[in-house]
Design an enzyme around this catalytic site. Structure first.
Site, PDB file in Angstrom:
ATOM      1  NE  ARG A  49      -4.106  -1.403   0.119  1.00 44.21           N
ATOM      2  CZ  ARG A  49      -4.534  -2.444  -0.525  1.00 44.21           C
ATOM      3  NH1 ARG A  49      -3.566  -2.803  -1.386  1.00 44.21           N
ATOM      4  NH2 ARG A  49      -5.696  -3.008  -0.310  1.00 44.21           N
ATOM      5  CD  GLU A  73      -2.890   3.302  -5.430  1.00 44.92           C
ATOM      6  OE1 GLU A  73      -1.838   2.946  -5.422  1.00 44.92           O
ATOM      7  OE2 GLU A  73      -3.996   2.762  -5.520  1.00 44.92           O
ATOM      8  CG  HIS A  92      -2.860  -0.438  -7.116  1.00 46.77           C
ATOM      9  ND1 HIS A  92      -3.125   0.217  -6.089  1.00 46.77           N
ATOM     10  CD2 HIS A  92      -2.778  -1.940  -6.626  1.00 46.77           C
ATOM     11  CE1 HIS A  92      -3.592  -0.770  -4.825  1.00 46.77           C
ATOM     12  NE2 HIS A  92      -3.283  -1.702  -5.559  1.00 46.77           N
TER      13      HIS A  92
END
Length: 318
Positions: free
Chosen positions: A234, A263, A285
């Site tokens: 994370r 994000e 990601h």
């Protein structure tokens, strides 16, 4: 007839098949949902599916029919779990679907940085090979993983899988104990010692109040071997401004990140400022997002909903 609202279908690959649940239902699918749209969209839902769309107290307050939040991910930090519990809303998540994809992405970053693959590719494209006019050139550092020391912070399913791959490469493993405690379990190494001894450090812990900012200015100063830092966990695990400063001070050799704190990151964020450095790789990601893993996630997501309706809920959080 249960009303199911999927808030952010676009967070799953378009080729992923999300089959309809095997019970009478109405399914409303939104590609994406902004935070200020959540409350209205879930107001009359019985079941809500969300990957990253936030379900906070103010949104849940009006969702009086809501009985299940099916998270299309493992992390549940997008949900006010206390509020959900008080309203009698169950929360389920996805487990053990990424046991191959995340460790493989972790090693892709590790290998690319340890062997300067991005820099060599760029040099070849710029004509450097022809310029040196010999069989090879040595403009960028290359180091083996074999014989190096890997520090793993977070030793759950993914951390353990990374450890098994590391052993196959001939790496020495250091499993970090909990930060700030002297209570070290068998097989673990004190947190600060891992930072001092590791050639590569990889993060695989959840993001919560205890782990937010687990790597910051103090921790970078302890990294005596100037390691590569890998984060496929994370974004909030690392203080991003401290990361930028650590790279400027040569406290670490390189950084491979698949996640950011927020994000997508803002264009003027520390992560975007460092992204063009030759010793930094930033991916969007996608460590979790192999074709096989995303389909397994989608299948488990629907199974979780069906089991809840059948009265045998699975993967309940909290």
């Amino acid at each position: 007839m249960k009303k199911i609202v999927f808030l952010d279908r676009d967070t799953l690959s378009p080729e992923t098949v999300v089959r309809p649940p095997a019970f009478p239902h109405e399914l409303i699918v939104h590609g994406r949902t902004a935070p200020d749209e959540v409350a209205d969209r879930i107001a009359d839902a019985d079941i809500v599916i969300s990957n990253k769309a936030p379900l906070r107290r103010e949104s849940l307050a009006g969702a009086r029919k809501l009985k299940l939040i099916a998270v299309a991910a493992t992390g549940t930090d997008i949900i006010d779990l206390d509020c959900a519990a008080k309203q009698g809303i169950r929360v389920s998540n996805i487990r053990d679907y990424a046991r191959h994809t995340v460790p493989e992405h972790t090693f892709a970053l590790m290998l690319a940085l340890r062997r300067s693959l991005v820099s060599y590719r760029q040099s070849v494209l710029q004509g450097r090979w022809q310029e040196v006019a010999q069989v090879c050139f040595f403009d960028h550092p290359i180091a083996d993983l074999g014989g190096s020391t890997l520090g793993i912070i977070g030793n759950g399913t993914l951390g353990q899988a990374v450890g098994r791959i590391a052993e196959a490469f001939g790496m020495r493993l250091l499993i970090a104990g909990r930060k700030g405690t002297s209570d070290i379990k068998p097989g673990q190494t004190p947190f600060d010692e891992v930072l001092r001894r590791a050639d590569v450090i990889t993060l695989h812990c959840p993001l919560n109040a205890e782990t937010r900012g687990i790597i910051g200015t103090r921790e970078f100063a302890l990294m005596e071997k100037k390691p590569i830092l890998i984060n496929t966990g994370r974004g909030g695990l690392v203080d991003e401004l401290a990361l930028e400063q650590a790279l400027e001070k040569d406290q670490i050799a390189a950084a491979g990140f698949d996640v950011t704190d927020g994000e997508p990151p803002a264009t003027d964020s520390p992560m975007m400022r460092i992204a063009a450095r030759p010793n930094v790789i930033l991916t969007p990601h996608v460590a979790w997002a192999s074709r096989e893993a995303v389909q397994a996630l989608a299948d488990q997501l629907i199974e979780n909903i069906e089991l809840f309706i059948a009265g045998t809920p699975r993967n309940v959080v909290g």
